[in-house]
Design an enzyme around this catalytic site. Structure first.
Site, short mmCIF file in Angstrom:
data_model
loop_
_atom_site.label_atom_id
_atom_site.label_comp_id
_atom_site.label_asym_id
_atom_site.label_seq_id
_atom_site.Cartn_x
_atom_site.Cartn_y
_atom_site.Cartn_z
N SER A 15 0.82 -1.22 0.00
CA SER A 15 0.00 0.00 0.00
C SER A 15 0.85 1.27 0.00
O SER A 15 0.40 2.31 -0.49
CB SER A 15 -0.94 0.01 1.21
N ASP A 191 -0.47 5.56 12.17
CA ASP A 191 -0.36 4.12 12.43
C ASP A 191 1.08 3.61 12.35
O ASP A 191 1.32 2.41 12.41
CB ASP A 191 -1.25 3.32 11.46
N HIS A 194 1.84 3.97 7.38
CA HIS A 194 1.45 4.67 6.15
C HIS A 194 1.83 6.14 6.26
O HIS A 194 1.20 6.88 7.02
CB HIS A 194 -0.05 4.50 5.91
#
Length: 216
Positions: A15, A191, A194
């Site tokens: 991601s 987090d 990211h």
């Protein structure tokens, strides 16, 4: 600089690489780069190295582990015939040990991670001019944090493989640690995984320096 005119430079990862890219977009076309470090690299090489006409292609997929990377390697990498491949993978291989147990996710231990990573490198090297490995990272200053400690072990695998195969290596963790010496991790990532746009800039800078683009 590592690259020649018209080189195809493909980015593989999870991601952090994906970063909301448009999967339906033409490779290297509008909205194909996502919102993160690949987009920043494309902007830099397009604006400041126009004579090189480099093709920047984002093939990151959110949630990928090294196993999922392997499953799509033939289609997303080899069949595209890139000149260079950049790989950044590993944080999900660790993360699933923490958040995937109730989903019965497939766990990737350190030995499997290294074996599959080596296989992908060996499979790809004969077909490309080169491979760039970017280290997985954790935006966490406490090196005794269990998650950080495990990510560090997977990072060392990437470093080891880069040395073993004489590949270009970018230590993204080092760039984040330099930032964390002055500011909280939450400035860059709630987090710890990211990154914000500022965090993506640190990744892009790591890559540009590793690729010997001196203007970086």
């Amino acid at each position: 600089m590592l690259f020649e005119k018209n080189d195809r430079i493909l980015f593989m990862g999870d991601s952090i690489t994906d970063c909301n890219r448009n999967y339906q977009a033409v490779p290297a076309g509008w909205s194909s780069w996502g919102d993160g470090y690949v987009n920043l690299i494309n902007a830099y090489t397009t604006a400041l190295l126009p004579e090189k006409e480099l093709m920047i292609v984002n093939r990151g997929v959110s949630g990928d582990t090294i196993i999922k990377l392997k499953e799509r390697w033939q289609k997303d990498v080899l069949e595209f015939h890139p000149d260079w491949v950049t790989i950044m993978i590993g944080v999900n291989d660790v993360w699933r040990h923490y958040d995937g147990v109730f989903c019965q996710e497939e766990m990737v231990d350190l030995q499997t991670f290294e074996a599959v990573y080596r296989q992908l490198i060996e499979q790809t090297l004969p077909h490309v001019k080169g491979i760039i490995l970017l280290s997985p990272f954790m935006i966490e200053a406490r090196t005794n944090d269990p998650f950080r400690q495990e990510v560090d072990q997977y990072r060392l695998v990437a470093k080891k493989l880069a040395k073993e195969f004489n590949l270009t290596y970018g230590n993204v963790q080092e760039k984040f640690d330099e930032f964390l010496a002055h500011q909280s991790s939450y400035v860059l990532a709630p987090d710890r995984v990211h990154p914000s746009l500022a965090g993506h800039l640190l990744i892009a800078k790591t890559w540009l320096e590793a690729a010997e683009i001196k203007e970086a």
